[in-house]
Design a protein around this motif. Structure first.
Motif, PDB file in Angstrom:
ATOM      1  N   PHE A  45     -24.712   5.033 -39.590  1.00  0.00           N
ATOM      2  CA  PHE A  45     -24.696   6.700 -39.921  1.00  0.00           C
ATOM      3  C   PHE A  45     -23.420   6.802 -38.818  1.00  0.00           C
ATOM      4  CE2 PHE A  45     -29.117   5.949 -41.064  1.00  0.00           C
ATOM      5  CZ  PHE A  45     -29.098   6.967 -41.972  1.00  0.00           C
ATOM      6  N   LEU A  47     -22.331   6.971 -36.131  1.00  0.00           N
ATOM      7  CA  LEU A  47     -22.379   7.756 -34.786  1.00  0.00           C
ATOM      8  C   LEU A  47     -21.174   6.996 -33.817  1.00  0.00           C
ATOM      9  CD1 LEU A  47     -23.961  10.072 -33.130  1.00  0.00           C
ATOM     10  CD2 LEU A  47     -25.329   8.188 -32.033  1.00  0.00           C
ATOM     11  N   TRP A 219     -27.546  14.162 -38.773  1.00  0.00           N
ATOM     12  CA  TRP A 219     -26.536  13.314 -38.336  1.00  0.00           C
ATOM     13  C   TRP A 219     -25.382  14.116 -38.027  1.00  0.00           C
ATOM     14  CZ3 TRP A 219     -27.403   8.816 -35.801  1.00  0.00           C
ATOM     15  CH2 TRP A 219     -28.440   8.351 -36.006  1.00  0.00           C
ATOM     16  N   ARG A 223     -22.755  13.750 -34.712  1.00  0.00           N
ATOM     17  CA  ARG A 223     -21.741  13.012 -34.787  1.00  0.00           C
ATOM     18  C   ARG A 223     -20.525  14.015 -34.361  1.00  0.00           C
ATOM     19  NH1 ARG A 223     -23.231  10.731 -39.733  1.00  0.00           N
ATOM     20  NH2 ARG A 223     -22.049  12.515 -40.783  1.00  0.00           N
TER      21      ARG A 223
END
Length: 233
Positions: A45, A47, A219, A223
């Motif tokens: 994802f 990150l 997300w 982030r």
């Protein structure tokens, strides 16, 4: 960006624990996955990508550890007391096996912990249960009251893994040395829980940053948060 797959046997859990490690040197940050997530989730994802600059500059080293949620809080096939007992074994793995490994490897006294959503609970609960091992806590989009996971069951083990309960009475000088960030978003359904935890910390005089940003429980918000938080180290 240096990436390494690792697996080590945990005597506390009785099986191997998998993780991805990013960076070859830097301050150690353990990243917990979201609900029933795996050790590769933070990479998938993006990150990890959001903080790649800190990793390449050797400022931080990320340890994305696996979860055992399917045997703990989400194990509806088990009695709630057994779910909590299994989580206690996971906690023991972290405090007695993983953290000492990182302390030695990175030559630090304390580590950092981080997580999004359910991973934020994992990070905060570990930090507050073991404040002598944690210098930095970055919790993003998390809820902290675990009563919904135990079907009305309540025992001492559950109490000491339910932060809104035990933190009201907890006393430890290391709480006041910890760098704590509670991140949430305006439209995050976990925002009320984050505000509640912030209130508890305020009542105890525990310094922290309550960060509320535009957005929801997702997300892109995390982030955006994560590199900002790591820049504070």
């Amino acid at each position: 960006m240096h990436e390494e797959y690792r697996s080590f046997y945990s005597h506390q859990l009785g099986h191997n624990v998998e993780m991805l490690v990013f960076g070859d040197w830097g301050y150690p940050i353990v990243v917990f996955p979201t609900s029933r997530g795996r050790y590769y989730e933070a990479k998938d994802f993006k990150l990890v990508e959001s903080v790649q600059g800190f990793i390449n500059d050797k400022k931080i080293k990320l340890y994305c550890v696996d979860s055992v949620d399917a045997h703990t809080w989400y194990a509806k096939h088990l009695h709630p007391a057994e779910r909590v007992q299994n989580h206690m074994r996971y906690d023991a793995m972290l405090s007695q096996e993983l953290v000492p490994m990182l302390q030695h490897e990175c030559q630090v006294d304390k580590i950092g912990v981080a997580g999004c959503s359910f991973g934020g609970y994992q990070a905060l609960n570990f930090a507050f249960r073991h404040p002598e091992q944690v210098a930095y806590l970055f919790a993003m989009g998390a809820a902290y009251n675990m009563e919904q996971f135990v079907d009305g069951h309540y025992d001492e083990n559950f109490y000491y893994n339910n932060p809104p309960a035990y933190m009201r009475d907890a006393h430890n000088e290391h709480f006041y040395q910890m760098n704590i960030v509670l991140g949430t978003a305006e439209d995050d359904f976990c925002k009320p829980s984050t505000l509640h935890m912030s209130d508890i910390l305020n009542q105890k005089g525990i310094r922290h940053w309550l960060d509320i940003r535009p957005g929801s429980h997702d997300w892109p918000v995390w982030r955006d948060m994560f590199p900002h938080y790591l820049s504070q180290i």
